[in-house]
Design a protein around this motif. Structure first.
Motif, PDB file in Angstrom:
ATOM      1  N   THR A 194       0.828  -1.170   0.002  1.00  0.00           N
ATOM      2  CA  THR A 194       0.043  -0.028   0.091  1.00  0.00           C
ATOM      3  C   THR A 194       0.854   1.225  -0.050  1.00  0.00           C
ATOM      4  O   THR A 194       1.933   1.399   0.946  1.00  0.00           O
ATOM      5  N   VAL A 195       0.495   2.090  -1.003  1.00  0.00           N
ATOM      6  CA  VAL A 195       1.441   3.470  -0.954  1.00  0.00           C
ATOM      7  C   VAL A 195       0.483   4.625  -0.982  1.00  0.00           C
ATOM      8  O   VAL A 195      -0.677   4.611  -1.475  1.00  0.00           O
ATOM      9  N   ASP A 196       0.993   5.673  -0.177  1.00  0.00           N
ATOM     10  CA  ASP A 196       0.290   6.928   0.023  1.00  0.00           C
ATOM     11  C   ASP A 196       0.925   8.036  -0.935  1.00  0.00           C
ATOM     12  O   ASP A 196       2.240   7.897  -1.209  1.00  0.00           O
ATOM     13  N   LEU A 197       0.008   8.582  -1.736  1.00  0.00           N
ATOM     14  CA  LEU A 197       0.267   9.473  -2.900  1.00  0.00           C
ATOM     15  C   LEU A 197       0.821  10.779  -2.315  1.00  0.00           C
ATOM     16  O   LEU A 197       0.405  11.207  -1.243  1.00  0.00           O
ATOM     17  N   ASP A 198       1.517  11.452  -3.052  1.00  0.00           N
ATOM     18  CA  ASP A 198       1.991  12.785  -2.802  1.00  0.00           C
ATOM     19  C   ASP A 198       0.924  13.909  -2.470  1.00  0.00           C
ATOM     20  O   ASP A 198       1.140  14.869  -1.792  1.00  0.00           O
ATOM     21  N   ASP A 199      -0.235  13.525  -3.053  1.00  0.00           N
ATOM     22  CA  ASP A 199      -1.422  14.610  -2.559  1.00  0.00           C
ATOM     23  C   ASP A 199      -1.950  14.402  -1.179  1.00  0.00           C
ATOM     24  O   ASP A 199      -2.654  15.351  -0.978  1.00  0.00           O
ATOM     25  N   GLY A 200      -1.442  13.614  -0.412  1.00  0.00           N
ATOM     26  CA  GLY A 200      -1.669  13.628   0.794  1.00  0.00           C
ATOM     27  C   GLY A 200      -3.035  13.057   1.154  1.00  0.00           C
ATOM     28  O   GLY A 200      -3.677  13.149   2.255  1.00  0.00           O
ATOM     29  N   GLU A 201      -3.897  12.779   0.209  1.00  0.00           N
ATOM     30  CA  GLU A 201      -5.228  12.139   0.195  1.00  0.00           C
ATOM     31  C   GLU A 201      -5.679  10.823  -0.143  1.00  0.00           C
ATOM     32  O   GLU A 201      -6.625  10.323   0.140  1.00  0.00           O
ATOM     33  N   THR A 202      -4.577  10.397  -1.000  1.00  0.00           N
ATOM     34  CA  THR A 202      -5.062   9.283  -1.582  1.00  0.00           C
ATOM     35  C   THR A 202      -3.893   7.948  -1.412  1.00  0.00           C
ATOM     36  O   THR A 202      -2.840   8.433  -1.230  1.00  0.00           O
ATOM     37  N   THR A 203      -4.703   6.860  -1.131  1.00  0.00           N
ATOM     38  CA  THR A 203      -3.790   5.699  -0.942  1.00  0.00           C
ATOM     39  C   THR A 203      -3.994   4.649  -1.871  1.00  0.00           C
ATOM     40  O   THR A 203      -5.211   4.381  -2.033  1.00  0.00           O
ATOM     41  N   VAL A 204      -3.014   3.870  -2.544  1.00  0.00           N
ATOM     42  CA  VAL A 204      -3.446   3.039  -3.390  1.00  0.00           C
ATOM     43  C   VAL A 204      -2.574   1.537  -3.033  1.00  0.00           C
ATOM     44  O   VAL A 204      -1.644   1.453  -2.803  1.00  0.00           O
ATOM     45  N   HIS A 205      -3.673   0.545  -3.201  1.00  0.00           N
ATOM     46  CA  HIS A 205      -3.423  -0.768  -2.877  1.00  0.00           C
ATOM     47  C   HIS A 205      -2.812  -1.514  -4.108  1.00  0.00           C
ATOM     48  O   HIS A 205      -3.460  -1.530  -5.140  1.00  0.00           O
ATOM     49  N   GLY A 257       1.227   6.085  -7.927  1.00  0.00           N
ATOM     50  CA  GLY A 257       1.621   4.719  -7.258  1.00  0.00           C
ATOM     51  C   GLY A 257       2.809   4.169  -7.962  1.00  0.00           C
ATOM     52  O   GLY A 257       3.614   3.537  -7.044  1.00  0.00           O
ATOM     53  N   LEU A 258       2.717   3.869  -9.180  1.00  0.00           N
ATOM     54  CA  LEU A 258       3.814   3.093  -9.983  1.00  0.00           C
ATOM     55  C   LEU A 258       5.123   3.957  -9.717  1.00  0.00           C
ATOM     56  O   LEU A 258       6.161   3.136  -9.531  1.00  0.00           O
ATOM     57  N   LYS A 259       4.823   5.228  -9.729  1.00  0.00           N
ATOM     58  CA  LYS A 259       6.350   5.887  -9.452  1.00  0.00           C
ATOM     59  C   LYS A 259       6.676   5.695  -8.245  1.00  0.00           C
ATOM     60  O   LYS A 259       8.117   5.460  -7.882  1.00  0.00           O
ATOM     61  N   ARG A 260       5.936   5.541  -7.160  1.00  0.00           N
ATOM     62  CA  ARG A 260       6.213   5.554  -5.542  1.00  0.00           C
ATOM     63  C   ARG A 260       7.015   3.958  -5.659  1.00  0.00           C
ATOM     64  O   ARG A 260       7.768   3.666  -4.821  1.00  0.00           O
ATOM     65  N   LEU A 261       6.573   3.019  -6.338  1.00  0.00           N
ATOM     66  CA  LEU A 261       7.058   1.803  -6.336  1.00  0.00           C
ATOM     67  C   LEU A 261       8.385   1.658  -7.317  1.00  0.00           C
ATOM     68  O   LEU A 261       9.057   0.722  -7.135  1.00  0.00           O
ATOM     69  N   CYS A 280       8.883   2.125 -10.487  1.00  0.00           N
ATOM     70  CA  CYS A 280       8.760   1.658 -11.912  1.00  0.00           C
ATOM     71  C   CYS A 280       9.350   2.908 -12.920  1.00  0.00           C
ATOM     72  O   CYS A 280       8.736   3.809 -12.963  1.00  0.00           O
ATOM     73  N   GLY A 281      10.299   2.402 -13.515  1.00  0.00           N
ATOM     74  CA  GLY A 281      10.992   3.245 -14.586  1.00  0.00           C
ATOM     75  C   GLY A 281      11.059   2.785 -15.796  1.00  0.00           C
ATOM     76  O   GLY A 281      10.799   1.356 -15.924  1.00  0.00           O
ATOM     77  N   GLY A 282      11.085   3.258 -16.859  1.00  0.00           N
ATOM     78  CA  GLY A 282      11.104   3.028 -18.423  1.00  0.00           C
ATOM     79  C   GLY A 282       9.849   2.815 -18.610  1.00  0.00           C
ATOM     80  O   GLY A 282       8.635   2.893 -18.180  1.00  0.00           O
ATOM     81  N   GLU A 283       9.557   1.983 -20.026  1.00  0.00           N
ATOM     82  CA  GLU A 283       8.317   1.856 -20.489  1.00  0.00           C
ATOM     83  C   GLU A 283       7.727   0.555 -19.862  1.00  0.00           C
ATOM     84  O   GLU A 283       8.256  -0.405 -19.469  1.00  0.00           O
ATOM     85  N   LEU A 284       6.468   0.532 -19.462  1.00  0.00           N
ATOM     86  CA  LEU A 284       5.733  -0.583 -19.280  1.00  0.00           C
ATOM     87  C   LEU A 284       4.703  -1.100 -19.993  1.00  0.00           C
ATOM     88  O   LEU A 284       4.151  -0.411 -21.065  1.00  0.00           O
ATOM     89  N   ALA A 285       4.254  -2.264 -20.013  1.00  0.00           N
ATOM     90  CA  ALA A 285       2.998  -3.035 -20.666  1.00  0.00           C
ATOM     91  C   ALA A 285       2.013  -2.926 -19.758  1.00  0.00           C
ATOM     92  O   ALA A 285       2.084  -2.851 -18.648  1.00  0.00           O
ATOM     93  N   VAL A 286       0.656  -2.533 -20.409  1.00  0.00           N
ATOM     94  CA  VAL A 286      -0.235  -2.328 -19.596  1.00  0.00           C
ATOM     95  C   VAL A 286      -1.414  -3.209 -20.272  1.00  0.00           C
ATOM     96  O   VAL A 286      -1.918  -3.107 -21.402  1.00  0.00           O
ATOM     97  N   TYR A 287      -2.052  -4.130 -19.440  1.00  0.00           N
ATOM     98  CA  TYR A 287      -3.239  -4.777 -19.996  1.00  0.00           C
ATOM     99  C   TYR A 287      -4.458  -4.099 -18.976  1.00  0.00           C
ATOM    100  O   TYR A 287      -4.333  -4.112 -17.735  1.00  0.00           O
ATOM    101  N   SER A 288      -5.516  -3.842 -19.792  1.00  0.00           N
ATOM    102  CA  SER A 288      -6.572  -3.286 -19.193  1.00  0.00           C
ATOM    103  C   SER A 288      -8.027  -3.765 -19.713  1.00  0.00           C
ATOM    104  O   SER A 288      -8.048  -4.358 -20.849  1.00  0.00           O
ATOM    105  N   ILE A 289      -9.121  -3.766 -18.629  1.00  0.00           N
ATOM    106  CA  ILE A 289     -10.225  -4.397 -19.316  1.00  0.00           C
ATOM    107  C   ILE A 289     -11.206  -3.459 -18.757  1.00  0.00           C
ATOM    108  O   ILE A 289     -11.523  -2.935 -17.742  1.00  0.00           O
ATOM    109  N   SER A 290     -12.441  -3.335 -19.555  1.00  0.00           N
ATOM    110  CA  SER A 290     -13.565  -2.467 -19.170  1.00  0.00           C
ATOM    111  C   SER A 290     -13.209  -1.145 -18.848  1.00  0.00           C
ATOM    112  O   SER A 290     -12.359  -0.305 -19.297  1.00  0.00           O
ATOM    113  N   TYR A 291     -13.843  -1.025 -17.438  1.00  0.00           N
ATOM    114  CA  TYR A 291     -13.358   0.665 -17.139  1.00  0.00           C
ATOM    115  C   TYR A 291     -11.621   0.739 -16.849  1.00  0.00           C
ATOM    116  O   TYR A 291     -11.367   2.040 -17.003  1.00  0.00           O
ATOM    117  N   GLY A 292     -10.935  -0.255 -16.493  1.00  0.00           N
ATOM    118  CA  GLY A 292      -9.499   0.014 -16.558  1.00  0.00           C
ATOM    119  C   GLY A 292      -8.923   0.407 -18.097  1.00  0.00           C
ATOM    120  O   GLY A 292      -8.063   1.172 -18.073  1.00  0.00           O
TER     121      GLY A 292
END
Length: 336
Positions: free
Chosen positions: A60-71, A142-146, A148-160
């Motif tokens: 779980t990471v807390d983002l720089d906005d001080g309001e959002t947590t992403v699991h 969240g990815l930046k806090r973890l 993640c550098g360079g290019e990523l592959a992204v798989y997404s479905i529907s709303y994602g």
């Protein structure tokens, strides 16, 4: 010395599993059983499955906005020779329930990063923003806090898919290859209203069910095969699923859905430059196949795979086929 380090690492691994199981069981028997215990237990065992069989770890990471947590669920032992793959879910539970049929296979070929989108699962925020851009910012943050550098592959479905598309547009340097499955990216306002009217109800009643009847309707709309089982599931189990997946953030989930439906898209379809694989079931009742073909026509660097007799829930109805398509596309190899 090396063998001792291995023993210590394995010991820590199994201790963490035991602690996770104990916490999950304690969680389930608290509150004098005034609790959706069956679904909580199932959700806990899904966590154990992710940890033990898929080598994933909850972070779980807390983002720089001080309001959002992403699991996130993240590969526990990342390998430098494997591409990083981000998996973005849609409505219908959290990332564990949506990707349970896929993570085992995909974890063998990729370093996985699987967020719960904000207000789904264990991700939350005090921010009042309900736009797709907010979801995209949260995932990227969240990815930046973890690290993640360079290019990523992204798989997404529907709303994602809406979220992934915004990331590809706003942060094009982050995505090398993109997989979009059954997503209404590029819908006009009229097209959105037309599709919603087909199902005869408020979008919140479809995407954020309140009772077993609503949940059964969501399953029937989303799937073309294997839906007979939903009539045999007792109402009390469906009610427990709704309580676990929707009640805590119901208002926010409804607002996300309404923002997506009511928002006017850009006057012209914005094309992205990333190499894109589009996957669609030919029996999709949520976003009919013609919209997949339209997306393909508007993206010059895309390919389209159509799955026969498959509905909107490709990840549930045809996970092995979808896994093979994702792996082949991202790795650039043929699996046939």
């Amino acid at each position: 010395m090396a063998s001792m380090r291995l023993v210590v690492r394995n010991l820590r691994h199994y201790i963490s599993i035991a602690i996770t199981l104990f916490k999950s069981l304690f969680w389930c028997i608290s509150d004098n059983f005034d609790y959706p215990i069956l679904i909580k237990l199932a959700d806990s065992f899904l966590s154990l499955y992710f940890i033990v069989f898929c080598d994933l770890r909850p972070i779980t990471v807390d983002l720089d906005d001080g309001e959002t947590t992403v699991h996130f669920w993240v590969s526990g032992h990342r390998k430098i020779n494997r591409p990083n793959l981000v998996m973005l879910h849609g409505y219908g539970g959290n990332s564990k329930w949506q990707f349970v049929h896929q993570v085992s296979d995909l974890s063998k070929s990729f370093n996985l990063f699987i967020p719960d989108l904000v207000f789904f699962g264990r991700s939350h925020s005090r921010n009042a923003d309900r736009t797709v851009e907010f979801q995209a910012r949260s995932v990227v943050g969240g990815l930046k806090r973890l690290g993640c550098g360079g290019e990523l592959a992204v798989y997404s479905i529907s709303y994602g898919g809406f979220v992934a598309y915004r990331i590809a547009k706003i942060w094009p340097e982050m995505i090398g290859k993109l997989v979009i499955v059954s997503s209404g990216v590029g819908f006009t306002q009229q097209q959105k209203m037309t599709e919603v009217k087909k199902h005869g109800g408020d979008v919140s009643e479809i995407l954020v069910p309140r009772n077993p009847r609503d949940l059964r309707m969501l399953v029937r709309v989303s799937m073309n095969t294997g839906i007979a089982y939903i009539d045999w599931v007792p109402d009390f189990i469906l009610s427990q699923f709704i309580a676990v997946m929707y009640e805590r953030n119901r208002q926010a989930l409804v607002e996300l859905a309404k923002n997506l439906l009511e928002r006017e898209e850009e006057p012209e379809f914005f094309a992205i430059s990333q190499k894109t694989l589009i996957v669609w079931g030919d029996k999709d009742k949520v976003f009919p196949l013609e919209h997949g073909r339209r997306l393909h026509r508007n993206l010059p660097n895309s390919s389209l795979e159509i799955l026969k007799e498959i509905g909107h829930g490709v990840n549930i109805e045809a996970p092995t086929t979808l896994n093979n398509l994702i792996t082949s596309f991202v790795l650039g190899v043929s699996l046939t």
